[in-house]
Design an enzyme around this catalytic site. Structure first.
Site, PDB file in Angstrom:
ATOM      1  N   PHE A  15       1.081  -0.913  -0.339  1.00 60.36           N
ATOM      2  CA  PHE A  15      -0.110   0.416  -0.317  1.00 60.36           C
ATOM      3  C   PHE A  15       1.060   1.698   0.040  1.00 60.36           C
ATOM      4  O   PHE A  15       1.815   1.255  -0.014  1.00 60.36           O
ATOM      5  CB  PHE A  15      -0.965   0.333   0.977  1.00 60.36           C
ATOM      6  CG  PHE A  15      -0.426  -0.147   1.955  1.00 60.36           C
ATOM      7  CD1 PHE A  15       0.007   0.617   3.251  1.00 60.36           C
ATOM      8  CD2 PHE A  15      -0.660  -1.607   2.658  1.00 60.36           C
ATOM      9  CE1 PHE A  15       0.504   0.406   4.561  1.00 60.36           C
ATOM     10  CE2 PHE A  15      -0.459  -1.743   3.630  1.00 60.36           C
ATOM     11  CZ  PHE A  15       0.159  -0.865   5.122  1.00 60.36           C
ATOM     12  N   SER A  16       0.066   2.422   0.007  1.00 58.64           N
ATOM     13  CA  SER A  16       0.977   4.061  -1.392  1.00 58.64           C
ATOM     14  C   SER A  16       1.674   4.618   0.110  1.00 58.64           C
ATOM     15  O   SER A  16       2.794   5.262   0.475  1.00 58.64           O
ATOM     16  CB  SER A  16       0.327   4.320  -1.743  1.00 58.64           C
ATOM     17  OG  SER A  16       0.117   3.414  -3.071  1.00 58.64           O
ATOM     18  N   THR A  17       0.744   4.665   0.935  1.00 54.66           N
ATOM     19  CA  THR A  17       1.100   5.349   2.020  1.00 54.66           C
ATOM     20  C   THR A  17       1.273   5.365   3.851  1.00 54.66           C
ATOM     21  O   THR A  17       0.338   4.297   4.183  1.00 54.66           O
ATOM     22  CB  THR A  17       0.082   6.711   2.461  1.00 54.66           C
ATOM     23  OG1 THR A  17      -0.892   5.961   3.640  1.00 54.66           O
ATOM     24  CG2 THR A  17      -0.307   7.554   1.159  1.00 54.66           C
ATOM     25  N   GLN A  20      -2.075   4.252   5.780  1.00 54.09           N
ATOM     26  CA  GLN A  20      -2.783   3.193   5.972  1.00 54.09           C
ATOM     27  C   GLN A  20      -2.783   2.161   6.196  1.00 54.09           C
ATOM     28  O   GLN A  20      -3.552   0.956   6.914  1.00 54.09           O
ATOM     29  CB  GLN A  20      -2.863   2.696   4.140  1.00 54.09           C
ATOM     30  CG  GLN A  20      -3.204   3.940   2.876  1.00 54.09           C
ATOM     31  CD  GLN A  20      -3.066   2.828   1.773  1.00 54.09           C
ATOM     32  OE1 GLN A  20      -1.905   2.889   1.026  1.00 54.09           O
ATOM     33  NE2 GLN A  20      -4.157   2.878   1.433  1.00 54.09           N
TER      34      GLN A  20
END
Length: 144
Positions: A15-17, A20
């Site tokens: 996941f990107s951040t 999250q």
């Protein structure tokens, strides 16, 4: 490591951040991998996992020197992950969100190494052999 018959499967979670991590993304992706492996008689390797937590696939950080997708590709190239194994991902955008040809190169690079990719959200199965028989799945993957 679970000792079940059947091909070996590896989970790739991304996941990107970092924010999250506070949510449900990690648990959801891990649980989906375990459920799919059980359902399909795969031996899920729980010792060798690949997790890019808070890492972008848009800018290809997951393929950089510290990226876990890079680590997975390197493990294949070193023979640690054998051809015939499965890579379980929630969806194809976990692998790459880069420009279409860059993303396609990563995806087909995995397939060309003899790895079957499964997207857990829709249980689509992508393999080199299947793509060579019918182009439909490859077209779907490009569209996604």
């Amino acid at each position: 490591m679970t000792s079940l018959p059947g091909p070996r499967a590896y989970s790739y979670v991304r996941f990107s951040t970092p924010e999250q991590l506070k949510g449900d993304s990690l648990r959801r992706q891990v649980d989906l991998s375990a459920a799919y492996a059980r359902k399909h008689g795969l031996q899920l390797d729980e010792d060798l996992t690949f997790r890019d937590l808070g890492v972008s696939a848009f800018n290809k950080s997951n393929l950089g020197p510290d990226g876990q997708l890079r680590a997975f590709l390197d493990a294949i190239d070193r023979g640690v992950v054998a051809p015939g194994s499965y890579l379980l991902v929630e969806s194809l955008d976990r692998i790459s969100r880069a420009e279409i040809f860059d993303a396609l190169e990563v995806f087909t690079g995995i397939l060309n190494r003899g790895i079957t990719v499964v997207t857990l959200a829709d249980e689509m199965v992508y393999s080199k052999e299947k793509a060579n028989r019918t182009f439909t799945d490859l077209i779907i993957s490009i569209t996604i």
